[in-house]
Scaffold this active site. Sequence first.
Site, PDB file in Angstrom:
ATOM      1  N   GLU A  80      31.404  -1.633   7.387  1.00 63.96           N
ATOM      2  CA  GLU A  80      31.251  -2.559   6.143  1.00 63.96           C
ATOM      3  C   GLU A  80      31.101  -1.744   5.096  1.00 63.96           C
ATOM      4  O   GLU A  80      31.490  -2.045   4.069  1.00 63.96           O
ATOM      5  CB  GLU A  80      30.036  -3.386   6.334  1.00 63.96           C
ATOM      6  CG  GLU A  80      30.088  -4.381   7.540  1.00 63.96           C
ATOM      7  CD  GLU A  80      29.360  -3.661   8.773  1.00 63.96           C
ATOM      8  OE1 GLU A  80      28.920  -4.380   9.760  1.00 63.96           O
ATOM      9  OE2 GLU A  80      29.302  -2.338   8.922  1.00 63.96           O
ATOM     10  N   CYS A 106      24.379  -4.825  10.155  1.00 62.77           N
ATOM     11  CA  CYS A 106      22.910  -4.241  10.421  1.00 62.77           C
ATOM     12  C   CYS A 106      22.514  -4.764   8.849  1.00 62.77           C
ATOM     13  O   CYS A 106      22.975  -5.332   8.132  1.00 62.77           O
ATOM     14  CB  CYS A 106      22.965  -2.653  10.338  1.00 62.77           C
ATOM     15  SG  CYS A 106      23.340  -1.979   9.118  1.00 62.77           S
ATOM     16  N   CYS A 109      24.004  -2.974   5.546  1.00 64.43           N
ATOM     17  CA  CYS A 109      25.253  -3.347   5.321  1.00 64.43           C
ATOM     18  C   CYS A 109      24.809  -4.882   4.855  1.00 64.43           C
ATOM     19  O   CYS A 109      25.569  -5.418   3.921  1.00 64.43           O
ATOM     20  CB  CYS A 109      26.181  -3.340   6.488  1.00 64.43           C
ATOM     21  SG  CYS A 109      26.562  -1.810   7.098  1.00 64.43           S
TER      22      CYS A 109
END
Length: 157
Positions: A80, A106, A109
């Site tokens: 990402e 996560c 991100c």
Amino acid sequence: MERPPWDEYFIDITRLVARRSTCMRRQVGAVMVKEKNILATGYNGTPTGITHCDVSGCLREQLKVPSGERHELCRGLHAEQNAIIQAARHGVNIENSVLYCTDSPCIICTKMLINAGIQKVVYLQGYADNLSMEMLAEAGVKTYLFDDLVDKDSGGS
């Protein structure tokens, strides 16, 4: 030959993008889409010009860091992050776009995606990070596990 619905088309591309990853633990691909057009892609791996982990060894494995923890202890960037960086380098506005990704993001991100104005995240499998999903929901970012999508032809807008 049957054409795949848009969500399936873009999620399939994330799988292909993930194959470029040099991460020893997990291969992740990401695709940013707006109005059924691909804006940027990214896969997890080290920054440009840095020795790949498949050559230098995995720091997280060496330190026995569990998945979803201590993200700073890694030589690589997440898929990402690389997609956001690619868009920025090429002057592409990703606000109001859709992120298709092999894994849910996560927390690091997630914060970047929220501030970039991503409106929707479609992912193939979950990631060990409950806070990220909570924050995406609080920010009004729609999230969908690909297998749970009811109308698989509605995405990519």
